[in-house]
Design an enzyme around this catalytic site. Structure first.
Site, PDB file in Angstrom:
ATOM      1  N   LYS A  11       0.959  -1.168   0.071  1.00  0.00           N
ATOM      2  CA  LYS A  11       0.033  -0.021   0.069  1.00  0.00           C
ATOM      3  C   LYS A  11       0.922   1.179  -0.008  1.00  0.00           C
ATOM      4  O   LYS A  11       2.098   1.374  -0.554  1.00  0.00           O
ATOM      5  CB  LYS A  11      -1.021  -0.171   1.103  1.00  0.00           C
ATOM      6  CG  LYS A  11      -1.777  -1.440   1.204  1.00  0.00           C
ATOM      7  CD  LYS A  11      -2.943  -1.583   2.150  1.00  0.00           C
ATOM      8  CE  LYS A  11      -3.451  -2.873   1.982  1.00  0.00           C
ATOM      9  NZ  LYS A  11      -4.727  -2.874   2.928  1.00  0.00           N
ATOM     10  N   GLU A 170     -10.911 -10.531  -0.744  1.00  0.00           N
ATOM     11  CA  GLU A 170     -10.413  -9.954   0.432  1.00  0.00           C
ATOM     12  C   GLU A 170     -11.633  -8.960   1.191  1.00  0.00           C
ATOM     13  O   GLU A 170     -12.198  -7.817   0.697  1.00  0.00           O
ATOM     14  CB  GLU A 170      -9.585  -8.642  -0.170  1.00  0.00           C
ATOM     15  CG  GLU A 170      -8.207  -9.103  -0.509  1.00  0.00           C
ATOM     16  CD  GLU A 170      -7.213  -8.053  -0.384  1.00  0.00           C
ATOM     17  OE1 GLU A 170      -6.075  -8.539   0.155  1.00  0.00           O
ATOM     18  OE2 GLU A 170      -7.218  -6.731  -0.666  1.00  0.00           O
ATOM     19  N   GLY A 176      -6.749  -4.882   7.646  1.00  0.00           N
ATOM     20  CA  GLY A 176      -6.337  -3.864   8.482  1.00  0.00           C
ATOM     21  C   GLY A 176      -6.885  -3.836   9.766  1.00  0.00           C
ATOM     22  O   GLY A 176      -6.670  -3.006  10.618  1.00  0.00           O
ATOM     23  N   SER A 216      -5.757  -9.403   7.149  1.00  0.00           N
ATOM     24  CA  SER A 216      -5.190  -9.629   8.541  1.00  0.00           C
ATOM     25  C   SER A 216      -4.774 -11.057   8.296  1.00  0.00           C
ATOM     26  O   SER A 216      -4.572 -11.692   9.472  1.00  0.00           O
ATOM     27  CB  SER A 216      -6.283  -9.602   9.597  1.00  0.00           C
ATOM     28  OG  SER A 216      -6.686  -8.161   9.385  1.00  0.00           O
TER      29      SER A 216
END
Ligand code: 13P
Length: 256
Positions: A11, A170, A176, A216
């Site tokens: 990212k 995802e 996150g 995660s």
């Protein structure tokens, strides 16, 4: 043959120094470990560090991917980067349709499809991301949601394109947040995605498709997730930023 893939999505993180430390550590790990031949590793840094990644990893089996590309070929599109430029740098993969691009940059499935076609025509492998928000899962609408995302993007590709496609599931509620999908939740969705590809294309192509889980993932939970029969690896965010965590995932999941 279907590949098992561990891809790291940095990212908008790292500096030149932390980027180099991660890449060097990963290259050293690969030099001193036998990586199974069906395992592919990909690192996706921000654009400014792509060349650093290509150079640092050039003698390793690790591939380099970008996190986005333009749907245009070239021209007056200030701030954009074309897929041909990425290929020219030695980049082999590109992440498209990430939920953060859908949310913050309003990318639609039709734009994701245009980008996918453009990237594939430049010879890139596309990691196409799909996944639902928490409210959708709470309403048990996750299958329909993901099906619709694929209907307006991947299912409009030609079957010849499938060899250049990797799908990443995802769930947004797991990105996150420290909240991971259970291995069973991931496996069920991946099974569903594969089944949809079989319906829209054919079963052999669907069987060859690598479907990654993202959200995660870390060394502590990767082995359980990737042991699932339909989970072919992961797209890793936070835990891809250091060589220690990223190689921890590779090592625990695919021991040589
Ligand atoms: P985290 O691993 O930080 O949850 O991010 C997942 C992701 O969005 C990878 O693309």
């Amino acid at each position: 043959m279907k590949k098992r893939i561990i891809a790291g999505n940095w990212k908008m993180n790292q500096t030149k120094d932390t980027a180099y430390a991660m890449l060097r550590g990963l290259a050293d790990f690969c030099a001193s470990n036998d990586i199974p031949s069906d395992v592919e590793m990909v690192v996706c840094p921000p654009y400014p560090y792509l060349s650093l990644a290509v150079d640092t990893l050039k003698d390793s089996p690790v591939k380099v991917g970008a996190q986005n590309c333009s749907h245009e070929s070239n021209g007056a599109f200030t701030g954009e980067v074309s897929s041909a430029m990425l290929a020219d740098l030695g980049v082999s993969h590109v992440i498209l349709g990430h939920s953060e691009r859908r949310k913050y940059f309003k990318e639609s499935d039709s734009l994701v499809l245009k980008k996918t076609r453009k990237a594939m025509s430049a010879g890139l492998q596309v990691i196409l991301c799909v996944g639902e928000e928490l409210a959708v899962r709470e309403d048990e609408g996750q299958y329909l949601f993901v099906k619709n995302q694929l209907k307006d993007s991947a299912f409009l590709l030609s079957s010849a394109n499938l060899k250049n496609l990797i799908v990443a599931y995802e769930p947004i509620w797991a990105i996150g947040t420290g909240k991971t999908a259970t291995p069973e939740q991931a496996n069920e969705m991946h099974y569903y995605i594969r089944d949809q590809f079989a319906e829209n294309f054919d079963q052999p192509s669907a069987n060859e498709l690598s479907i990654l889980y993202g959200g995660s993932c870390k060394p502590a939970n990767a082995a359980d997730l990737f042991a699932q029969v339909n989970v072919d690896g992961g797209l890793i965010g936070g835990a891809s930023l250091t060589a220690e965590n990223f190689t921890g995932i590779i090592d625990k999941t695919f021991p040589a």
